[in-house]
Design an enzyme around this catalytic site. Structure first.
Site, PDB file in Angstrom:
ATOM      1  N   HIS A 154       1.545   4.211  -3.665  1.00 26.04           N
ATOM      2  CA  HIS A 154       2.108   3.783  -4.949  1.00 26.04           C
ATOM      3  C   HIS A 154       2.979   4.883  -5.548  1.00 26.04           C
ATOM      4  CE1 HIS A 154      -1.250   0.942  -4.735  1.00 26.04           C
ATOM      5  NE2 HIS A 154      -0.647   0.243  -5.683  1.00 26.04           N
ATOM      6  N   ASN A 196      -2.190  10.955   1.130  1.00 28.37           N
ATOM      7  CA  ASN A 196      -2.347   9.814   0.229  1.00 28.37           C
ATOM      8  C   ASN A 196      -3.823   9.552  -0.117  1.00 28.37           C
ATOM      9  OD1 ASN A 196      -1.273   7.630  -1.335  1.00 28.37           O
ATOM     10  ND2 ASN A 196      -1.923   6.228   0.261  1.00 28.37           N
TER      11      ASN A 196
END
Length: 137
Positions: A98, A130
């Protein structure tokens, strides 16, 4: 010739207070969401930039919306030949990271859901980045 697609029929300066001072760069293809705006790079089909306003919650206000079971989806506001597709990530070894974090957009269920649009996602190394270091922010 540059082309701009929006999920709103109004001009960006009218449809989103986030753009009241202008865009970070000339906008090619915009997708205006409830809590953020993204500009998609046509060449890479990834976000060129994402603009969001992060606000502190008011005392007593809670954001109980959960990201569990929210699927990633293709952004229909972006022309098909310019947008990321779900199959782009299948077997790639990359996570869908994101750009406007889901955790910043839990005020409403729709605002949270919109962060799972692929126009808000960039490929990121999963293990060590991530899912680990980046997730601690």
């Amino acid at each position: 010739r540059k082309r701009r697609e929006e999920s709103s029929s109004e001009s960006p300066s009218v449809s989103s207070p986030l753009l009241r001072l202008g865009a970070p760069t000339p906008a090619e293809t915009l997708s205006i969401k409830e809590g953020y705006i993204t500009c998609v790079d046509h060449r890479t089909r990834n976000p060129k930039w994402v603009l969001e306003r992060i606000q502190r919650r008011k005392e007593g206000e809670t954001a109980n919306n959960s990201r569990d079971n929210i699927p990633f989806y293709e952004d229909q506001a972006i022309p098909r030949h310019m947008r990321s597709k779900l199959e782009d990530y299948a077997g790639s070894g990359y996570d869908r990271g994101h750009m406007a974090p889901a955790s910043n957009h839990k005020a409403t269920a729709n605002e949270l859901k919109e962060t799972f649009s692929l126009s808000n996602i960039a490929p990121q190394v999963g293990r060590g980045f991530n899912r680990d270091y980046w997730a601690r922010f």
